[in-house]
Write a protein that holds these residues in place. Structure first.
Motif, PDB file in Angstrom:
ATOM      1  N   LEU A 142       5.605  37.208 -44.836  1.00 35.84           N
ATOM      2  CA  LEU A 142       6.676  38.205 -44.816  1.00 35.84           C
ATOM      3  C   LEU A 142       6.099  39.613 -44.795  1.00 35.84           C
ATOM      4  O   LEU A 142       6.543  40.465 -44.026  1.00 35.84           O
ATOM      5  CB  LEU A 142       7.580  38.061 -46.045  1.00 35.84           C
ATOM      6  CG  LEU A 142       8.549  36.904 -46.082  1.00 35.84           C
ATOM      7  CD1 LEU A 142       9.313  36.911 -47.401  1.00 35.84           C
ATOM      8  CD2 LEU A 142       9.520  36.972 -44.919  1.00 35.84           C
ATOM      9  N   VAL A 143       5.115  39.849 -45.641  1.00 36.53           N
ATOM     10  CA  VAL A 143       4.491  41.170 -45.711  1.00 36.53           C
ATOM     11  C   VAL A 143       3.772  41.487 -44.405  1.00 36.53           C
ATOM     12  O   VAL A 143       3.886  42.600 -43.871  1.00 36.53           O
ATOM     13  CB  VAL A 143       3.539  41.262 -46.919  1.00 36.53           C
ATOM     14  CG1 VAL A 143       2.754  42.565 -46.906  1.00 36.53           C
ATOM     15  CG2 VAL A 143       4.316  41.113 -48.226  1.00 36.53           C
ATOM     16  N   ALA A 144       3.072  40.512 -43.855  1.00 34.96           N
ATOM     17  CA  ALA A 144       2.362  40.722 -42.590  1.00 34.96           C
ATOM     18  C   ALA A 144       3.345  41.028 -41.467  1.00 34.96           C
ATOM     19  O   ALA A 144       3.108  41.922 -40.640  1.00 34.96           O
ATOM     20  CB  ALA A 144       1.516  39.498 -42.242  1.00 34.96           C
ATOM     21  N   GLY A 145       4.455  40.312 -41.411  1.00 36.67           N
ATOM     22  CA  GLY A 145       5.456  40.554 -40.376  1.00 36.67           C
ATOM     23  C   GLY A 145       6.073  41.936 -40.494  1.00 36.67           C
ATOM     24  O   GLY A 145       6.222  42.652 -39.503  1.00 36.67           O
ATOM     25  N   ALA A 146       6.437  42.318 -41.713  1.00 36.47           N
ATOM     26  CA  ALA A 146       7.017  43.647 -41.927  1.00 36.47           C
ATOM     27  C   ALA A 146       5.993  44.734 -41.612  1.00 36.47           C
ATOM     28  O   ALA A 146       6.325  45.765 -41.014  1.00 36.47           O
ATOM     29  CB  ALA A 146       7.518  43.776 -43.361  1.00 36.47           C
ATOM     30  N   VAL A 165       5.686  45.402 -37.941  1.00 37.42           N
ATOM     31  CA  VAL A 165       6.817  46.151 -37.392  1.00 37.42           C
ATOM     32  C   VAL A 165       6.828  47.605 -37.875  1.00 37.42           C
ATOM     33  O   VAL A 165       6.971  48.529 -37.089  1.00 37.42           O
ATOM     34  CB  VAL A 165       8.156  45.469 -37.766  1.00 37.42           C
ATOM     35  CG1 VAL A 165       9.341  46.323 -37.357  1.00 37.42           C
ATOM     36  CG2 VAL A 165       8.245  44.087 -37.125  1.00 37.42           C
ATOM     37  N   PHE A 166       6.675  47.800 -39.186  1.00 37.82           N
ATOM     38  CA  PHE A 166       6.852  49.130 -39.784  1.00 37.82           C
ATOM     39  C   PHE A 166       5.550  49.847 -40.118  1.00 37.82           C
ATOM     40  O   PHE A 166       5.562  51.044 -40.368  1.00 37.82           O
ATOM     41  CB  PHE A 166       7.687  49.025 -41.064  1.00 37.82           C
ATOM     42  CG  PHE A 166       9.034  48.409 -40.855  1.00 37.82           C
ATOM     43  CD1 PHE A 166      10.012  49.060 -40.114  1.00 37.82           C
ATOM     44  CD2 PHE A 166       9.332  47.166 -41.387  1.00 37.82           C
ATOM     45  CE1 PHE A 166      11.262  48.495 -39.919  1.00 37.82           C
ATOM     46  CE2 PHE A 166      10.578  46.593 -41.202  1.00 37.82           C
ATOM     47  CZ  PHE A 166      11.540  47.255 -40.468  1.00 37.82           C
ATOM     48  N   GLY A 167       4.446  49.102 -40.184  1.00 36.32           N
ATOM     49  CA  GLY A 167       3.163  49.672 -40.599  1.00 36.32           C
ATOM     50  C   GLY A 167       2.899  49.385 -42.067  1.00 36.32           C
ATOM     51  O   GLY A 167       3.830  49.344 -42.875  1.00 36.32           O
ATOM     52  N   GLU A 168       1.630  49.172 -42.387  1.00 29.24           N
ATOM     53  CA  GLU A 168       1.257  48.820 -43.766  1.00 29.24           C
ATOM     54  C   GLU A 168       1.656  49.884 -44.772  1.00 29.24           C
ATOM     55  O   GLU A 168       2.150  49.569 -45.860  1.00 29.24           O
ATOM     56  CB  GLU A 168      -0.248  48.554 -43.854  1.00 29.24           C
ATOM     57  CG  GLU A 168      -0.672  47.255 -43.216  1.00 29.24           C
ATOM     58  CD  GLU A 168      -2.162  47.002 -43.359  1.00 29.24           C
ATOM     59  OE1 GLU A 168      -2.766  47.459 -44.357  1.00 29.24           O
ATOM     60  OE2 GLU A 168      -2.724  46.339 -42.470  1.00 29.24           O
ATOM     61  N   ASP A 169       1.427  51.150 -44.434  1.00 27.58           N
ATOM     62  CA  ASP A 169       1.754  52.225 -45.373  1.00 27.58           C
ATOM     63  C   ASP A 169       3.251  52.283 -45.671  1.00 27.58           C
ATOM     64  O   ASP A 169       3.655  52.452 -46.823  1.00 27.58           O
ATOM     65  CB  ASP A 169       1.272  53.573 -44.847  1.00 27.58           C
ATOM     66  CG  ASP A 169      -0.244  53.698 -44.847  1.00 27.58           C
ATOM     67  OD1 ASP A 169      -0.914  52.922 -45.570  1.00 27.58           O
ATOM     68  OD2 ASP A 169      -0.767  54.567 -44.125  1.00 27.58           O
ATOM     69  N   ALA A 170       4.065  52.133 -44.646  1.00 25.82           N
ATOM     70  CA  ALA A 170       5.517  52.163 -44.838  1.00 25.82           C
ATOM     71  C   ALA A 170       5.980  50.986 -45.685  1.00 25.82           C
ATOM     72  O   ALA A 170       6.836  51.147 -46.568  1.00 25.82           O
ATOM     73  CB  ALA A 170       6.233  52.160 -43.494  1.00 25.82           C
ATOM     74  N   VAL A 171       5.436  49.808 -45.446  1.00 22.42           N
ATOM     75  CA  VAL A 171       5.813  48.629 -46.221  1.00 22.42           C
ATOM     76  C   VAL A 171       5.421  48.815 -47.681  1.00 22.42           C
ATOM     77  O   VAL A 171       6.211  48.551 -48.588  1.00 22.42           O
ATOM     78  CB  VAL A 171       5.199  47.342 -45.620  1.00 22.42           C
ATOM     79  CG1 VAL A 171       5.368  46.151 -46.552  1.00 22.42           C
ATOM     80  CG2 VAL A 171       5.837  47.062 -44.268  1.00 22.42           C
TER      81      VAL A 171
END
Length: 155
Positions: free
Chosen positions: A116-120, A123-129
């Motif tokens: 889930l974290v990898a997918g988000a 899409v949004f970028g690691e920093d944004a997540v």
């Protein structure tokens, strides 16, 4: 923890009647991603929990009702999107007796949220997540109830 998230105040908890409270989790805008606290006979359950940043607010809402983390029997996730269930692992670590109920398709994602974290993040970028959802922690598989079609939970 996100510095602009503060513990709950009375104005951030809406009494919906019948032992149900909507708790503003502080995500995006007021009550956009509310959690719901159900209380009856001194026992409690949370429905959806938002992000890991919501944990202090949820625990404060519980305390305002005169309850402790030991009084929570269930965390119920309607689905596992990070804005609704991303804080489940962090909250479950604070609720020693609670079981987490989730659809069977979501169970693997709360037990191991890495996909889930990898997918988000894709899409949004690691920093944004990281900024929006905080740390997404796994839930102990022994505490997960796979609540499939027709499953009934006594709350």
């Amino acid at each position: 923890m996100n510095d602009d998230i503060v513990p709950v105040s009375w104005s951030e908890v809406t009494d919906l009647g019948h032992g149900i409270w909507a708790v503003d989790t502080g995500f995006k805008r007021p009550l956009f991603d509310a959690s719901h606290l159900l209380v009856e006979n001194g026992r409690a359950a949370f429905v959806d929990v938002a992000t890991s940043y919501s944990v202090p607010r949820l625990l404060a809402a519980l305390e305002e009702r005169g309850l402790t983390p030991e009084d929570v029997d269930h965390v119920i996730l309607t689905h596992v999107h990070l804005d609704h269930g991303g804080g489940a692992g962090a909250l479950m670590r604070r609720l020693p007796k609670a079981k987490l109920a989730v659809h069977p398709r979501g169970a693997r994602h709360v037990i191991d949220p890495s996909k889930l974290v990898a997918g988000a993040s894709a899409v949004f970028g690691e920093d944004a997540v990281r900024h929006d959802y905080g740390e997404v922690l796994p839930v102990d598989p022994d505490r997960v109830i796979e609540a499939g079609e027709g499953y009934q939970l006594q709350v």
